[in-house]
Scaffold this motif. Structure first.
Motif, PDB file in Angstrom:
ATOM      1  N   LEU A   1     -30.622   6.852  11.127  1.00 22.13           N
ATOM      2  CA  LEU A   1     -29.344   7.160  10.500  1.00 22.13           C
ATOM      3  C   LEU A   1     -28.356   6.119  10.987  1.00 22.13           C
ATOM      4  N   ALA A   2     -27.826   5.307  10.072  1.00 20.16           N
ATOM      5  CA  ALA A   2     -26.932   4.207  10.435  1.00 20.16           C
ATOM      6  C   ALA A   2     -25.617   4.354   9.687  1.00 20.16           C
ATOM      7  N   ILE A   3     -24.509   4.271  10.424  1.00 18.09           N
ATOM      8  CA  ILE A   3     -23.179   4.394   9.816  1.00 18.09           C
ATOM      9  C   ILE A   3     -22.285   3.301  10.386  1.00 18.09           C
ATOM     10  N   PHE A   4     -21.713   2.478   9.482  1.00 19.70           N
ATOM     11  CA  PHE A   4     -20.943   1.320   9.894  1.00 19.70           C
ATOM     12  C   PHE A   4     -19.634   1.226   9.117  1.00 19.70           C
ATOM     13  N   ASN A   5     -18.771   0.359   9.577  1.00 20.10           N
ATOM     14  CA  ASN A   5     -17.649  -0.097   8.772  1.00 20.10           C
ATOM     15  C   ASN A   5     -18.217  -0.738   7.502  1.00 20.10           C
TER      16      ASN A   5
ATOM     17  N   ASN B   1     -30.190  -2.281   4.197  1.00 23.33           N
ATOM     18  CA  ASN B   1     -30.573  -2.028   2.806  1.00 23.33           C
ATOM     19  C   ASN B   1     -31.738  -2.913   2.389  1.00 23.33           C
ATOM     20  N   ASP B   2     -31.738  -4.165   2.859  1.00 23.17           N
ATOM     21  CA  ASP B   2     -32.863  -5.070   2.579  1.00 23.17           C
ATOM     22  C   ASP B   2     -34.173  -4.465   3.083  1.00 23.17           C
ATOM     23  N   TYR B   3     -34.109  -3.877   4.256  1.00 21.09           N
ATOM     24  CA  TYR B   3     -35.299  -3.264   4.835  1.00 21.09           C
ATOM     25  C   TYR B   3     -35.757  -2.035   4.057  1.00 21.09           C
ATOM     26  N   GLY B   4     -34.820  -1.399   3.379  1.00 16.19           N
ATOM     27  CA  GLY B   4     -35.156  -0.163   2.680  1.00 16.19           C
ATOM     28  C   GLY B   4     -34.922   1.078   3.511  1.00 16.19           C
ATOM     29  N   VAL B   5     -34.024   0.982   4.502  1.00 15.08           N
ATOM     30  CA  VAL B   5     -33.672   2.158   5.295  1.00 15.08           C
ATOM     31  C   VAL B   5     -32.985   3.169   4.390  1.00 15.08           C
ATOM     32  N   GLN B   6     -33.427   4.407   4.444  1.00 14.59           N
ATOM     33  CA  GLN B   6     -32.958   5.420   3.493  1.00 14.59           C
ATOM     34  C   GLN B   6     -31.531   5.883   3.767  1.00 14.59           C
ATOM     35  N   HIS B   7     -31.209   6.093   5.039  1.00  7.58           N
ATOM     36  CA  HIS B   7     -29.914   6.690   5.371  1.00  7.58           C
ATOM     37  C   HIS B   7     -29.002   5.662   6.028  1.00  7.58           C
ATOM     38  N   VAL B   8     -28.354   4.845   5.189  1.00  8.58           N
ATOM     39  CA  VAL B   8     -27.402   3.829   5.634  1.00  8.58           C
ATOM     40  C   VAL B   8     -26.093   4.061   4.895  1.00  8.58           C
TER      41      VAL B   8
ATOM     42  N   ALA C   1     -22.907  15.841   2.140  1.00  5.41           N
ATOM     43  CA  ALA C   1     -24.228  16.094   1.561  1.00  5.41           C
ATOM     44  C   ALA C   1     -25.258  15.087   2.055  1.00  5.41           C
ATOM     45  N   ASP C   2     -24.851  13.811   2.211  1.00  5.62           N
ATOM     46  CA  ASP C   2     -25.767  12.782   2.720  1.00  5.62           C
ATOM     47  C   ASP C   2     -26.305  13.170   4.094  1.00  5.62           C
ATOM     48  N   LEU C   3     -25.384  13.594   4.955  1.00  3.60           N
ATOM     49  CA  LEU C   3     -25.768  13.891   6.328  1.00  3.60           C
ATOM     50  C   LEU C   3     -26.531  15.212   6.429  1.00  3.60           C
ATOM     51  N   LEU C   4     -26.175  16.170   5.606  1.00  6.22           N
ATOM     52  CA  LEU C   4     -26.925  17.428   5.599  1.00  6.22           C
ATOM     53  C   LEU C   4     -28.366  17.184   5.166  1.00  6.22           C
ATOM     54  N   THR C   5     -28.554  16.274   4.220  1.00  5.68           N
ATOM     55  CA  THR C   5     -29.911  15.924   3.781  1.00  5.68           C
ATOM     56  C   THR C   5     -30.702  15.315   4.924  1.00  5.68           C
ATOM     57  N   PHE C   6     -30.058  14.422   5.678  1.00  3.20           N
ATOM     58  CA  PHE C   6     -30.740  13.802   6.815  1.00  3.20           C
ATOM     59  C   PHE C   6     -31.180  14.859   7.820  1.00  3.20           C
TER      60      PHE C   6
END
Length: 408
Positions: free
Chosen positions: A330-334, A344-351, A360-365
């Motif tokens: 789970l990655a969250i940035f400016n 995103n290039d890597y295909g990480v789902q939760h960025v 909703a995004d975080l509840l899904t995680f």
């Protein structure tokens, strides 16, 4: 140090032979990990220098390893350059005061030099922050950096940086370098490190809670991470209230959050947890642990959290060890951070960026985490190759070639 260490096995692939000059271990009070030497090729020549003893210099407020070793670097490398011909001097360190020697060696020996800007050197970021949020000895460091940075930067022949913002800021501040070659190069993904960590796992105590879902962040803390962490904690409060039995097994671990000596660091993440009533689910260990202890802990975790700073230039250049583990991230940035397109290039789902991440995004995680719906992550193979340590080394050498060819 890490960038060069991960590049040493590959420099010769691209026509460069490297020798390293570093401070001898007895003179530094930083966390030491002799296992790092396992990844350094035996054919690489390593020179060591002394430094003034901190037990004496600290009495006058001088603890910086860069300042304590500066004279010794000058003397040692003077002797090396008198005996051998070198094409380039490469400073890759966050101990920036050492970089002022580049201008001296360039004038004396006619050797161009490159500086790797892994962090900002002289920065106004903290100048309007409350004293409690500033680094130790900020007043002195700010004024020293303001004086030393132009000595090194005005004469530099090339810049490497983890952030395009760092380069553009320097070129704006010093117009005389606007045309010097530069390259934005992240730290590379160096898979052998994870193997070394596992092979030596018996050396390190476990820092996680057996029988729980452990979510880990290892790295510096600070209130500038709160904008990224707060929405995670707030979403966690919601799922706890919705189904306590299901989610109460989740634990957050923030490890190595302070640069202060062990036992002297101040917690910066736990106060946020206390504010939100989550102190029973959050552990913050301010003391730094060794590099390979960190890598082993990341591999032992159930999931990994990567919070970014509110500083848009912050790149979180250490994201690659997280990705190499194959653990849920789970990655969250400016929203301006360069880490987002890489992930995103890597295909990480939760960025996400913290301005737009939804509840909703975080509840899904959290739902996926508690249901163990994450499989071992398979990332985009093109991205894995693109950001590998060998490709990052290639990019450095292309810049070196450009500088040396233009200098002749």
């Amino acid at each position: 140090m890490q960038r060069v260490r991960m590049s040493l096995p590959y420099f010769e692939n691209f026509g460069w032979q490297a020798e390293v000059v570093t401070v001898a271990p007895p003179y530094t009070d930083m966390a030491q990990d002799e296992l790092l030497l396992q990844s350094v090729p035996t054919f690489v020549k390593v020179h060591t220098v002394k430094a003034l003893n901190k037990s004496f210099t600290s009495k006058i407020g001088l603890g910086s390893i860069a300042l304590r070793s500066l004279w010794y670097y000058r003397q040692k490398i003077n002797r090396i350059l008198k005996k051998q011909k070198f094409d380039l001097i490469y400073f890759s360190t966050t101990q920036f005061p050492v970089c002022i020697l580049g201008a001296y060696w360039k004038k004396r020996f006619g050797i161009p030099y490159v500086i790797d800007m892994q962090d900002p050197w002289h920065s106004d970021y903290y100048i309007n922050k409350p004293k409690s949020q500033r680094p130790p000895k900020y007043w002195f460091a700010y004024r020293l950096n303001k004086y030393l940075e132009p000595i090194a930067i005005k004469n530099v022949d090339g810049l490497v940086s983890v952030s395009a913002g760092y380069v553009s800021q320097l070129k704006s501040r010093y117009p005389q370098i606007k045309n010097v070659p530069s390259a934005v190069i992240t730290f590379g993904a160096f898979a052998p490190d994870l193997q070394i960590a596992v092979q030596n796992g018996g050396r390190f105590p476990s820092l996680l809670n057996e029988g729980y879902f452990n979510m880990v962040y290892a790295g510096r803390g600070g209130t500038d991470l709160h904008q990224a962490i707060r929405p995670v904690f707030e979403a966690f409060k919601i799922v706890l209230k919705h189904d306590f039995a299901k989610y109460s097994k989740i634990r957050f671990h923030f490890i190595g959050t302070s640069y202060a000596p062990t036992g002297q660091g101040q917690a910066t993440i736990l106060p946020l947890a206390l504010q939100l009533g989550l102190e029973n689910y959050v552990t913050e260990l301010t003391g730094r642990i060794s590099y390979y202890h960190t890598l082993l802990t990341l591999q032992q975790a159930n999931a990994l959290l990567i919070p970014g700073s509110d500083d848009p230039q912050y790149t979180a250049s250490k994201i690659f060890p997280y990705l190499l583990t194959g653990k849920p991230v789970l990655a969250i940035f400016n929203k301006a951070s360069s880490a987002i397109p890489i992930l995103n290039d890597y295909g990480v789902q939760h960025v996400y960026n913290y301005d737009e991440v939804s509840e909703a995004d975080l509840l899904t995680f959290f739902d996926q985490l508690s249901n163990n719906n994450f499989n071992h992550t398979e990332y985009n193979t093109d991205a894995v190759a693109k950001y590998s340590a060998v490709e990052m080394t290639r990019a450095q050498c292309l810049l070196f070639n450009q500088i040396v060819n233009g200098y002749r």
